[in-house]
Write an enzyme that holds these catalytic residues in place. Structure first.
Site, PDB file in Angstrom:
ATOM      1  N   HIS A 160       2.164 -68.989  90.947  1.00 41.74           N
ATOM      2  CA  HIS A 160       3.019 -70.143  91.244  1.00 41.74           C
ATOM      3  C   HIS A 160       4.124 -70.352  90.200  1.00 41.74           C
ATOM      4  O   HIS A 160       5.278 -70.599  90.544  1.00 41.74           O
ATOM      5  CB  HIS A 160       2.193 -71.423  91.323  1.00 41.74           C
ATOM      6  CG  HIS A 160       0.969 -71.309  92.177  1.00 41.74           C
ATOM      7  ND1 HIS A 160       0.974 -70.689  93.397  1.00 41.74           N
ATOM      8  CD2 HIS A 160      -0.306 -71.741  91.987  1.00 41.74           C
ATOM      9  CE1 HIS A 160      -0.251 -70.757  93.926  1.00 41.74           C
ATOM     10  NE2 HIS A 160      -1.041 -71.382  93.082  1.00 41.74           N
ATOM     11  N   LYS A 170      -5.702 -77.805  83.565  1.00 42.14           N
ATOM     12  CA  LYS A 170      -6.640 -78.755  84.160  1.00 42.14           C
ATOM     13  C   LYS A 170      -6.861 -79.892  83.175  1.00 42.14           C
ATOM     14  O   LYS A 170      -6.697 -79.737  81.962  1.00 42.14           O
ATOM     15  CB  LYS A 170      -7.996 -78.074  84.423  1.00 42.14           C
ATOM     16  CG  LYS A 170      -7.923 -76.854  85.339  1.00 42.14           C
ATOM     17  CD  LYS A 170      -7.862 -77.227  86.782  1.00 42.14           C
ATOM     18  CE  LYS A 170      -7.908 -76.000  87.685  1.00 42.14           C
ATOM     19  NZ  LYS A 170      -7.488 -76.291  89.054  1.00 42.14           N
ATOM     20  N   ASP A 192       1.488 -67.622  98.714  1.00 41.49           N
ATOM     21  CA  ASP A 192       1.557 -68.398  97.478  1.00 41.49           C
ATOM     22  C   ASP A 192       1.937 -69.787  97.963  1.00 41.49           C
ATOM     23  O   ASP A 192       3.085 -70.016  98.355  1.00 41.49           O
ATOM     24  CB  ASP A 192       2.640 -67.838  96.545  1.00 41.49           C
ATOM     25  CG  ASP A 192       2.703 -68.620  95.246  1.00 41.49           C
ATOM     26  OD1 ASP A 192       2.646 -69.871  95.312  1.00 41.49           O
ATOM     27  OD2 ASP A 192       2.817 -68.009  94.175  1.00 41.49           O
ATOM     28  N   HIS A 193       0.989 -70.711  97.978  1.00 41.42           N
ATOM     29  CA  HIS A 193       1.257 -71.964  98.702  1.00 41.42           C
ATOM     30  C   HIS A 193       2.378 -72.779  98.056  1.00 41.42           C
ATOM     31  O   HIS A 193       2.977 -73.623  98.714  1.00 41.42           O
ATOM     32  CB  HIS A 193      -0.021 -72.788  98.904  1.00 41.42           C
ATOM     33  CG  HIS A 193      -0.478 -73.564  97.716  1.00 41.42           C
ATOM     34  ND1 HIS A 193      -1.229 -73.024  96.720  1.00 41.42           N
ATOM     35  CD2 HIS A 193      -0.279 -74.865  97.371  1.00 41.42           C
ATOM     36  CE1 HIS A 193      -1.488 -73.951  95.817  1.00 41.42           C
ATOM     37  NE2 HIS A 193      -0.922 -75.084  96.177  1.00 41.42           N
ATOM     38  N   ASP A 241     -20.200 -60.753 110.406  1.00 40.05           N
ATOM     39  CA  ASP A 241     -20.443 -60.363 109.016  1.00 40.05           C
ATOM     40  C   ASP A 241     -19.431 -59.257 108.746  1.00 40.05           C
ATOM     41  O   ASP A 241     -19.515 -58.183 109.346  1.00 40.05           O
ATOM     42  CB  ASP A 241     -21.883 -59.859 108.840  1.00 40.05           C
ATOM     43  CG  ASP A 241     -22.154 -59.499 107.393  1.00 40.05           C
ATOM     44  OD1 ASP A 241     -21.178 -59.216 106.646  1.00 40.05           O
ATOM     45  OD2 ASP A 241     -23.337 -59.498 106.979  1.00 40.05           O
ATOM     46  N   VAL A 242     -18.503 -59.517 107.858  1.00 40.05           N
ATOM     47  CA  VAL A 242     -17.385 -58.575 107.696  1.00 40.05           C
ATOM     48  C   VAL A 242     -17.827 -57.212 107.174  1.00 40.05           C
ATOM     49  O   VAL A 242     -17.053 -56.260 107.213  1.00 40.05           O
ATOM     50  CB  VAL A 242     -16.267 -59.150 106.778  1.00 40.05           C
ATOM     51  CG1 VAL A 242     -15.609 -60.351 107.409  1.00 40.05           C
ATOM     52  CG2 VAL A 242     -16.786 -59.462 105.374  1.00 40.05           C
TER      53      VAL A 242
END
Ligand SMILES: NC(=O)C1=CN([C@@H]2O[C@H](COP(=O)(O)OP(=O)(O)OC[C@H]3O[C@@H](n4cnc5c(N)ncnc54)[C@H](OP(=O)(O)O)[C@@H]3O)[C@@H](O)[C@H]2O)C=CC1
Ligand SMILES: O=C1O[C@H](COP(=O)(O)O)[C@@H](O)[C@H](O)[C@H]1O
Length: 492
Positions: free
Chosen positions: A242, A342, A179-180, A87-88
Site C-alpha cells: 500500500h 498498529k 491492493d485494496h 477442498d482445493v
C-alpha cells in the site's frame, strides 16, 4: 480495455466461509447490485464447510444487513448465491465446481465469463491456479479472470515462485492482484488532483516541494490475525504494497493516456528509480518499532508481546517509518517519508505534500513561525483535500495559516462513496486492471523492501520501543529531524 455497463459473469469465491468474504466481498457485490452495476450474475461460494445454498445465503444476508435493502430485495439478491463444498487440494472438487459453473452459466446467461477470486491463505494460490487450468475451468466460452489477495509472497524469491506457478496457468492480463488501497476514492484521486490541476502539476517537483509524508496509522492491534501478522510485520503487511503504491502514484510522470499499460508503466519507472538501500545503511533510512502497553482513548491496552502466548518473545515490527529517495530528474533530493503501524494514536491515512517555503519572511515575527504551504490529501476516515495557505485575519498585520478544505465524504454517490473492494471488483468485471498491481511492480517493491529486512536481520531490535497510543518510537521523529523536517500532525 473491454467496457460493458453491466458486465455478466459467474464469480467463484474460494474462501467463501472466511473473514474477508464476509466483511468485504459480499457487501461489495451487494453494493454493485444495489447500484445497478450488475444484474446477470451468479456467485459460487466455495470452501470445505458442509454448508448449503441456504446457509451461504443466510450468511450473505447477515453480512449486508446493515446496508439499506428491504427483505424482498435482499432475498432476490442472495438468490444469486450458490454454495459448493470444495477442498482445493482435491481434484474431484474442481470437477464438481466446473459442473455447477456450467449450469449457472446457462441459468444466468453470463456469456461464459468467469471470475475466480482467491480469498484464501496464500499457500493455496499457486495450487488453485494450476488446478483451474488442469481441470479446464479457465476455458469458459467468455473471458476468465483470476483475482489474487495479498500477500503476494513473503519476499522476492517467494513472490517469484508464486508468480511462476500462477503464470504457468494464467496470462498476466488475466491476473488481478488486489491492493485494496488502489480502490480507495482518494488514492484514485491522487492522479486527478495532480494531472487535472495546473496549480499543482507545475509545482510538482524538487524545485517547489520540500518533502512528502504518507502516514497510515491504525489504533487497533493485530486482532484475530496474530499468526499471519507475526510472520509478516508492518513492513511486509503495509509498506511493501500500500505505501509503495501511494509513493508511486505521487511520484510518477503524467502518463500519455489513462490506459492500464501507460499508468502501470509510469509507476514502474518510479519503483525502478527508488534508491536501493544497502543493508548496512538501513538505520539511515528506516526505523522499526513494536508497541508496548499503553493507552488509547483513555483505555489501557496490552503490548504486542502480551497479546497472545505465541507473541511473548516476538521481534516482529508493528511500526515502520522510512525515507524513500527517488533518484530521477523530478525528485532528486526530495524525501518521501512513509510511516505505518498498529496501536498508534488514531486510525488515519493521510498524505502531506510540504511545499518549499518562500525565501524571505515579511509577515511573521520570527522566521520559524512562517508556515509552509501544505497540500493534505485525506484518504481515510475523512476523504478530501485541504490546502494550507497564509493570509491576514482579523485586522492583524501579520499572516496566519488558513485552510481551504474539500470534504468528499458528504457528496452524493447514491449509497455513499463506493467501497474500495466494490470498485476493484467492478473494474475486474469490466476488464480494467489499472488499479491492480502488475507483476513488475510487485517484484520491484519486494526487491526494495528485502534489502531493508536484510539490514534489520543483522541486529536484535530493542523492542518494545513505543507505547500503544503513540505515533511510533522517538527514532521516527529523529529520522525527519536530521533532515530539518518534522512529521505534520495527522489530526486537524
Ligand atoms: N481478513 C482480512 O481482513 C483480510 C484478508 N486478506 C487476505 O484474504 C485471504 C483470506 O483471508 P481471510 O478471509 O481473513 O481468511 P480466513 O482464515 O477467515 O478464511 C480462509 C478461508 O479458506 C477456506 N479454506 C481453508 N482451507 C481450505 C481448503 N483446503 N479448501 C477449500 N477452502 C479452504 C476456509 O473455509 P473452510 O474452513 O470452510 O474450508 C475459509 O473460507 C488471505 O490471503 C488474507 O491474507 C487481505 C486483506 C485483509
Ligand atoms: O492490508 C491491510 O490493510 C489494513 C488497513 O487497511 P485500511 O483500509 O483499514 O487502512 C491493515 O489493518 C491490515 O493489517 C493489512 O493487512
Amino acid at each position: 480495455m473491454e467496457k460493458q455497463i453491466k458486465p455478466k459473469a459467474v464469480i467463484v469465491i474460494f474462501g467463501a466461509t472466511g473473514d474477508l468474504a464476509k466483511r468485504k466481498l459480499y457487501p461489495s457485490i451487494y453494493r454493485m447490485y444495489r447500484n445497478g452495476k450488475i444484474a446477470d450474475f451468479a456467485v459460487i461460494g466455495a470452501a470445505r464447510r458442509p454448508w448449503t445454498n441456504e446457509t451461504l445465503r443466510e450468511n450473505v444476508e447477515a453480512s449486508v444487513k446493515d446496508l439499506d435493502m428491504n427483505d424482498q430485495d435482499l432475498q432476490a439478491f442472495s438468490s444469486h448465491f450458490y454454495y459448493q463444498p470444495v477442498d482445493v487440494t482435491q481434484s474431484s472438487s474442481y470437477q464438481d465446481l466446473n459442473h455447477l459453473i456450467q449450469e449457472l452459466e446457462g441459468a444466468y446467461q453470463t456469456d461464459g465469463n468467469r471470475v475466480f477470486y482467491l480469498a484464501m491463505a496464500p499457500e493455496f494460490f499457486g495450487l488453485i491456479a494450476k488446478n483451474l487450468k488442469a481441470h479446464g475451468l479457465k476455458e469458459g466460452a467468455g473471458w476468465t479472470r483470476l483475482v489474487i489477495e495479498k500477500p503476494f509472497g513473503h519476499d522476492l524469491p517467494s513472490a517469484k515462485q508464486l508468480n511462476k506457478e500462477i503464470r504457468s496457468a494464467f496470462e498476466e492480463e488475466q491476473i488481478y492482484r488486489i491492493d485494496h488501497y488502489l480502490g480507495k476514492e482518494m488514492v484514485q484521486n491522487i492522479e486527478v488532483i495532480r494531472f487535472a490541476n495546473g496549480l499543482f502539476e507545475h509545482l510538482w517537483n524538487n524545485r517547489f516541494i520540500s518533502n512528502i509524508q504518507i502516514t497510515s496509522s491504525e489504533s487497533l492491534g493485530v486482532e484475530e490475525r496474530a499468526r499471519y501478522y507475526d510472520h509478516s510485520g508492518a513492513t511486509r503487511d503495509m509498506a511493501q504494497n500500500h505505501m509503495m503504491q501511494m509513493v508511486a502514484l505521487l511520484a510518477m510522470e503524467p502518463p500519455i493516456n489513462l490506459t492500464t499499460e501507460e499508468v502501470r508503466s509510469e509507476k514502474i519507472k518510479v519503483l525502478r528509480a527508488m534508491r536501493h538501500i544497502k543493508p548496512d545503511e538501513v538505520d539511515d533510512y528506516f526505523v522499526r518499532g513494536q508497541y508496548g502497553p499503553g493507552e488509547i482513548d483513555g483505555v489501557s491496552v496490552k503490548g504486542y508481546r502480551e497479546e497472545t502466548d505465541e507473541l511473548q518473545h516476538s521481534d516482529t515490527e508493528t511500526f515502520v517509518a522510512g525515507k524513500i529517495m527517488i533518484d530521477n530528474y523530478r525528485w532528486a533530493g526530495v524525501p518521501f517519508y512513509i510511516r505505518t503501524g498498529k496501536r498508534m494514536t488514531e486510525k488515519s491515512t493521510k498524505i502531506v505534500v510540504e511545499f518549499r517555503n518562500i525565501p524571505m519572511n515579511l509577515y511573521y515575527e520570527k522566521k520559524e513561525d512562517q508556515h509552509p504551504n501544505l497540500l493534505v490529501i485525506n484518504i481515510s476516515p475523512e476523504e478530501g483535500v485541504t490546502l494550507y495557505l497564509n493570509a491576514k485575519k482579523d485586522q492583524v498585520g501579520h499572516a496566519e495559516p488558513i485552510k481551504l478544505a474539500y470534504n468528499n465524504n458528504f457528496t452524493d454517490h447514491g449509497i455513499n462513496t463506493p467501497e474500495a473492494y466494490e470498485k476493484l471488483l467492478y473494474d475486474c468485471l469490466l476488464g480494467d486492471a489499472t488499479n491492480f498491481t502488475h507483476w513488475d511492480e510487485v517484484a520491484l517493491s519486494w526487491s526494495f523492501i528485502d534489502a531493508i529486512l536484510a539490514g534489520w536481520r543483522k541486529k536484535q531490535p530493542d523492542f518494545p520501543n513505543y507505547a500503544a497510543g503513540k505515533m511510533g518510537p522517538d527514532a521516527s521523529d529523529a529520522l525527519l529531524k536530521k533532515d530539518g523536517h518534522h512529521w505534520w500532525p495527522i489530526g486537524d
